[in-house]
Design a protein around this motif. Structure first.
Motif, PDB file in Angstrom:
ATOM      1  N   HIS A 187     -28.987 -24.271  26.162  1.00 40.30           N
ATOM      2  CA  HIS A 187     -29.304 -23.240  27.244  1.00 40.30           C
ATOM      3  C   HIS A 187     -30.685 -22.416  27.470  1.00 40.30           C
ATOM      4  O   HIS A 187     -31.149 -22.221  28.677  1.00 40.30           O
ATOM      5  CB  HIS A 187     -27.946 -21.740  27.566  1.00 40.30           C
ATOM      6  CG  HIS A 187     -26.518 -22.415  27.464  1.00 40.30           C
ATOM      7  ND1 HIS A 187     -26.097 -21.965  28.480  1.00 40.30           N
ATOM      8  CD2 HIS A 187     -25.215 -22.576  26.485  1.00 40.30           C
ATOM      9  CE1 HIS A 187     -24.434 -22.539  28.905  1.00 40.30           C
ATOM     10  NE2 HIS A 187     -24.712 -22.401  27.200  1.00 40.30           N
ATOM     11  N   TRP A 188     -30.881 -22.299  26.514  1.00 38.70           N
ATOM     12  CA  TRP A 188     -31.997 -22.016  26.272  1.00 38.70           C
ATOM     13  C   TRP A 188     -33.043 -22.655  26.438  1.00 38.70           C
ATOM     14  O   TRP A 188     -34.172 -22.488  27.286  1.00 38.70           O
ATOM     15  CB  TRP A 188     -32.533 -21.000  24.668  1.00 38.70           C
ATOM     16  CG  TRP A 188     -32.170 -19.830  25.048  1.00 38.70           C
ATOM     17  CD1 TRP A 188     -30.913 -19.142  25.037  1.00 38.70           C
ATOM     18  CD2 TRP A 188     -32.039 -19.488  23.197  1.00 38.70           C
ATOM     19  NE1 TRP A 188     -30.962 -18.180  24.200  1.00 38.70           N
ATOM     20  CE2 TRP A 188     -31.487 -18.682  23.357  1.00 38.70           C
ATOM     21  CE3 TRP A 188     -32.773 -18.833  22.243  1.00 38.70           C
ATOM     22  CZ2 TRP A 188     -31.005 -17.120  21.920  1.00 38.70           C
ATOM     23  CZ3 TRP A 188     -32.481 -18.378  20.888  1.00 38.70           C
ATOM     24  CH2 TRP A 188     -32.297 -17.728  20.798  1.00 38.70           C
ATOM     25  N   CYS A 189     -33.019 -23.736  26.431  1.00 42.24           N
ATOM     26  CA  CYS A 189     -34.140 -25.237  27.247  1.00 42.24           C
ATOM     27  C   CYS A 189     -34.046 -24.729  28.761  1.00 42.24           C
ATOM     28  O   CYS A 189     -35.131 -25.272  28.935  1.00 42.24           O
ATOM     29  CB  CYS A 189     -33.629 -26.372  26.919  1.00 42.24           C
ATOM     30  SG  CYS A 189     -33.614 -26.826  25.192  1.00 42.24           S
ATOM     31  N   ASN A 190     -32.873 -24.812  29.384  1.00 41.42           N
ATOM     32  CA  ASN A 190     -32.798 -24.774  30.660  1.00 41.42           C
ATOM     33  C   ASN A 190     -33.512 -23.602  31.154  1.00 41.42           C
ATOM     34  O   ASN A 190     -34.066 -23.339  32.179  1.00 41.42           O
ATOM     35  CB  ASN A 190     -30.998 -24.398  30.968  1.00 41.42           C
ATOM     36  CG  ASN A 190     -30.971 -24.875  32.404  1.00 41.42           C
ATOM     37  OD1 ASN A 190     -29.778 -25.281  32.492  1.00 41.42           O
ATOM     38  ND2 ASN A 190     -31.663 -25.752  32.931  1.00 41.42           N
ATOM     39  N   VAL A 191     -33.455 -22.130  30.610  1.00 42.32           N
ATOM     40  CA  VAL A 191     -33.911 -21.441  31.137  1.00 42.32           C
ATOM     41  C   VAL A 191     -35.190 -21.063  31.109  1.00 42.32           C
ATOM     42  O   VAL A 191     -36.010 -20.758  31.668  1.00 42.32           O
ATOM     43  CB  VAL A 191     -32.781 -19.686  30.335  1.00 42.32           C
ATOM     44  CG1 VAL A 191     -33.818 -18.314  30.562  1.00 42.32           C
ATOM     45  CG2 VAL A 191     -31.559 -19.549  30.809  1.00 42.32           C
ATOM     46  N   SER A 192     -36.033 -21.458  29.892  1.00 44.75           N
ATOM     47  CA  SER A 192     -37.162 -21.180  29.537  1.00 44.75           C
ATOM     48  C   SER A 192     -38.210 -23.065  29.994  1.00 44.75           C
ATOM     49  O   SER A 192     -38.705 -22.633  30.338  1.00 44.75           O
ATOM     50  CB  SER A 192     -37.314 -21.313  28.282  1.00 44.75           C
ATOM     51  OG  SER A 192     -36.941 -22.407  27.349  1.00 44.75           O
ATOM     52  N   GLU A 193     -36.515 -23.483  30.626  1.00 40.68           N
ATOM     53  CA  GLU A 193     -38.034 -25.221  31.258  1.00 40.68           C
ATOM     54  C   GLU A 193     -38.778 -25.655  30.365  1.00 40.68           C
ATOM     55  O   GLU A 193     -39.480 -25.971  30.150  1.00 40.68           O
ATOM     56  CB  GLU A 193     -38.417 -24.851  32.729  1.00 40.68           C
ATOM     57  CG  GLU A 193     -38.503 -24.858  33.297  1.00 40.68           C
ATOM     58  CD  GLU A 193     -38.478 -24.849  34.941  1.00 40.68           C
ATOM     59  OE1 GLU A 193     -40.144 -24.840  35.048  1.00 40.68           O
ATOM     60  OE2 GLU A 193     -37.239 -25.913  35.763  1.00 40.68           O
ATOM     61  N   SER A 194     -38.197 -25.775  29.044  1.00 38.64           N
ATOM     62  CA  SER A 194     -38.719 -25.728  27.774  1.00 38.64           C
ATOM     63  C   SER A 194     -38.156 -26.529  26.755  1.00 38.64           C
ATOM     64  O   SER A 194     -36.536 -26.687  26.498  1.00 38.64           O
ATOM     65  CB  SER A 194     -39.954 -24.690  26.782  1.00 38.64           C
ATOM     66  OG  SER A 194     -39.132 -24.242  26.117  1.00 38.64           O
ATOM     67  N   LEU A 195     -38.651 -27.199  25.618  1.00 39.50           N
ATOM     68  CA  LEU A 195     -38.047 -27.156  24.393  1.00 39.50           C
ATOM     69  C   LEU A 195     -38.162 -26.002  23.358  1.00 39.50           C
ATOM     70  O   LEU A 195     -38.127 -26.088  21.667  1.00 39.50           O
ATOM     71  CB  LEU A 195     -37.953 -28.704  23.274  1.00 39.50           C
ATOM     72  CG  LEU A 195     -37.027 -30.066  24.190  1.00 39.50           C
ATOM     73  CD1 LEU A 195     -37.750 -31.259  23.302  1.00 39.50           C
ATOM     74  CD2 LEU A 195     -36.057 -29.719  23.834  1.00 39.50           C
ATOM     75  N   LEU A 196     -38.659 -25.069  24.158  1.00 41.09           N
ATOM     76  CA  LEU A 196     -38.786 -23.114  22.906  1.00 41.09           C
ATOM     77  C   LEU A 196     -40.203 -24.584  22.760  1.00 41.09           C
ATOM     78  O   LEU A 196     -40.357 -22.904  21.518  1.00 41.09           O
ATOM     79  CB  LEU A 196     -37.689 -23.355  22.089  1.00 41.09           C
ATOM     80  CG  LEU A 196     -36.168 -23.127  23.347  1.00 41.09           C
ATOM     81  CD1 LEU A 196     -34.827 -23.192  21.906  1.00 41.09           C
ATOM     82  CD2 LEU A 196     -36.328 -22.152  24.257  1.00 41.09           C
ATOM     83  N   GLU A 197     -41.318 -24.896  22.363  1.00 42.43           N
ATOM     84  CA  GLU A 197     -42.121 -24.832  21.479  1.00 42.43           C
ATOM     85  C   GLU A 197     -42.597 -23.069  21.882  1.00 42.43           C
ATOM     86  O   GLU A 197     -43.510 -23.108  20.121  1.00 42.43           O
ATOM     87  CB  GLU A 197     -42.734 -26.174  22.273  1.00 42.43           C
ATOM     88  CG  GLU A 197     -42.343 -27.204  22.184  1.00 42.43           C
ATOM     89  CD  GLU A 197     -42.024 -27.521  23.327  1.00 42.43           C
ATOM     90  OE1 GLU A 197     -42.003 -28.370  23.871  1.00 42.43           O
ATOM     91  OE2 GLU A 197     -41.492 -26.964  24.869  1.00 42.43           O
ATOM     92  N   GLN A 198     -42.665 -22.602  22.693  1.00 48.37           N
ATOM     93  CA  GLN A 198     -43.469 -20.830  22.349  1.00 48.37           C
ATOM     94  C   GLN A 198     -43.293 -20.198  21.752  1.00 48.37           C
ATOM     95  O   GLN A 198     -43.566 -19.142  22.446  1.00 48.37           O
ATOM     96  CB  GLN A 198     -44.534 -21.535  23.566  1.00 48.37           C
ATOM     97  CG  GLN A 198     -45.280 -21.951  24.279  1.00 48.37           C
ATOM     98  CD  GLN A 198     -45.697 -21.616  25.495  1.00 48.37           C
ATOM     99  OE1 GLN A 198     -45.453 -21.079  26.445  1.00 48.37           O
ATOM    100  NE2 GLN A 198     -47.539 -22.398  26.043  1.00 48.37           N
ATOM    101  N   GLN A 199     -42.088 -20.288  21.684  1.00 47.84           N
ATOM    102  CA  GLN A 199     -40.548 -19.287  20.960  1.00 47.84           C
ATOM    103  C   GLN A 199     -40.199 -19.561  19.581  1.00 47.84           C
ATOM    104  O   GLN A 199     -38.920 -19.680  18.947  1.00 47.84           O
ATOM    105  CB  GLN A 199     -40.024 -19.378  22.019  1.00 47.84           C
ATOM    106  CG  GLN A 199     -40.073 -19.082  23.411  1.00 47.84           C
ATOM    107  CD  GLN A 199     -38.871 -18.531  24.125  1.00 47.84           C
ATOM    108  OE1 GLN A 199     -38.738 -17.610  24.329  1.00 47.84           O
ATOM    109  NE2 GLN A 199     -38.820 -19.374  25.749  1.00 47.84           N
ATOM    110  N   GLN A 200     -41.322 -20.112  18.951  1.00 50.88           N
ATOM    111  CA  GLN A 200     -40.130 -20.556  17.656  1.00 50.88           C
ATOM    112  C   GLN A 200     -40.015 -19.221  16.480  1.00 50.88           C
ATOM    113  O   GLN A 200     -38.643 -19.836  16.098  1.00 50.88           O
ATOM    114  CB  GLN A 200     -41.276 -20.799  15.973  1.00 50.88           C
ATOM    115  CG  GLN A 200     -40.822 -22.155  15.020  1.00 50.88           C
ATOM    116  CD  GLN A 200     -39.912 -22.753  15.625  1.00 50.88           C
ATOM    117  OE1 GLN A 200     -40.233 -23.441  16.269  1.00 50.88           O
ATOM    118  NE2 GLN A 200     -38.310 -22.705  14.794  1.00 50.88           N
ATOM    119  N   GLU A 201     -40.776 -18.086  16.979  1.00 47.65           N
ATOM    120  CA  GLU A 201     -40.517 -16.992  16.139  1.00 47.65           C
ATOM    121  C   GLU A 201     -39.164 -16.041  16.311  1.00 47.65           C
ATOM    122  O   GLU A 201     -37.883 -15.680  15.604  1.00 47.65           O
ATOM    123  CB  GLU A 201     -41.510 -15.567  17.267  1.00 47.65           C
ATOM    124  CG  GLU A 201     -42.628 -15.401  15.654  1.00 47.65           C
ATOM    125  CD  GLU A 201     -43.410 -14.284  15.709  1.00 47.65           C
ATOM    126  OE1 GLU A 201     -42.989 -13.564  16.306  1.00 47.65           O
ATOM    127  OE2 GLU A 201     -44.691 -15.361  15.643  1.00 47.65           O
TER     128      GLU A 201
END
Length: 276
Positions: free
Chosen positions: A157-171
């Protein structure tokens, strides 16, 4: 530490509970994950089928349909208490709404904690679109403010919401991993919460990213001394599963994909940290 795999009831409509549980057992799962109605007869059928086939039970809350907070809060408690009556291993809860305030969602977390205290049933709050934990950055803030909250990690879900593989949200991901007690093993991508087929070559970067997150959760659970970790491969039917236009034929087989994911993860973790 044992790892237990659960089959979602989602997508298996029109089959009796006995036949469904027999199919689940034959496929090699350890249990089922399902919503539970208020109807006493169907609850009895679920309990009988689970017992007959020697399966474990995880139950789900997803019915957060009320717009207003006060009505939502009343029904939230009613559903949780209905679920604890099944004596499940845990409750997967799609808690809250993305438009509720942090204070309102905190009330719901506290209500869930009281239900757990009364029943002994752990509640894992799912990282799900449209719910309290709909995005990585929002979840980071809520988990920081609510240190006792534990989650179901469904990072698709987070990938979809952020349009990413969360590379900038590691914390935010690291904090979520530290709070995870249950995994929904679905692979998402930047434009959807579900890839068409995780076996396809074109989705291997997304599969690899999710595998690393799940590996980290397993290692965290092991470090914390957990007796077991639960995983539900949760690829869904249409419209989660893309379908061809006009014919509405799904592009892949949901059941086969979930079995594939179970077998992939069972093999990945076998002999390392599992046991009877």
């Amino acid at each position: 530490m044992q790892i237990k795999f659960f089959c979602p009831k989602w997508g298996s409509d029109g089959i009796t509970w006995d036949n469904f549980c027999a199919k689940v057992k034959a496929a090699g799962y350890d249990g089922i994950e399902t919503p539970v109605p208020f109807d006493a007869g169907e609850k009895k059928d679920i309990a009988a089928a689970v017992t007959k086939h020697g399966l474990l039970l995880i139950v789900q809350y997803y019915q957060s349909f009320e717009k207003g907070f006060e009505a939502h809060k009343i029904n939230f408690k009613k559903h949780l208490e209905n679920l604890t009556g099944m004596r499940p291993l845990l409750i997967d809860s799609q808690t809250g709404k993305d438009y509720f305030s942090a204070g309102q969602n905190r009330e719901l977390f506290e209500m869930a904690a009281a239900v757990t205290a009364d029943s002994g049933v752990p509640i894992a709050h799912e990282t799900h679109r449209n719910k309290a934990l709909f995005a990585a950055h929002v979840t980071q803030a809520l988990l920081t403010e609510n240190p006792d909250v534990r989650i179901t990690a469904d990072f698709s879900h987070w990938c979809n919401v952020s349009e990413s593989l969360l590379e900038q949200q590691q914390e935010a991901v690291d904090l979520a991993i530290s709070r995870t007690i249950h995994i929904h093993a679905r692979v998402g991508h930047a434009e959807s919460a579900q890839v068409t087929d995780p076996r396809a070559d074109e989705w291997q970067p997304e599969v690899a990213a999710h595998l690393l997150w799940w590996d980290a959760i397993i290692q965290q659970r092991l470090k914390n001394g957990a007796r077991f970790t639960t995983i539900t491969p949760e690829f869904g039917p249409a419209p989660y599963m893309p379908a061809l236009p006009y014919t509405k034929m799904p592009v892949a087989n949901q059941w086969d994909i979930n079995v594939y994911m179970m077998e992939l993860l069972r093999k990945r973790y076998a002999g390392k940290i599992t046991g009877k």
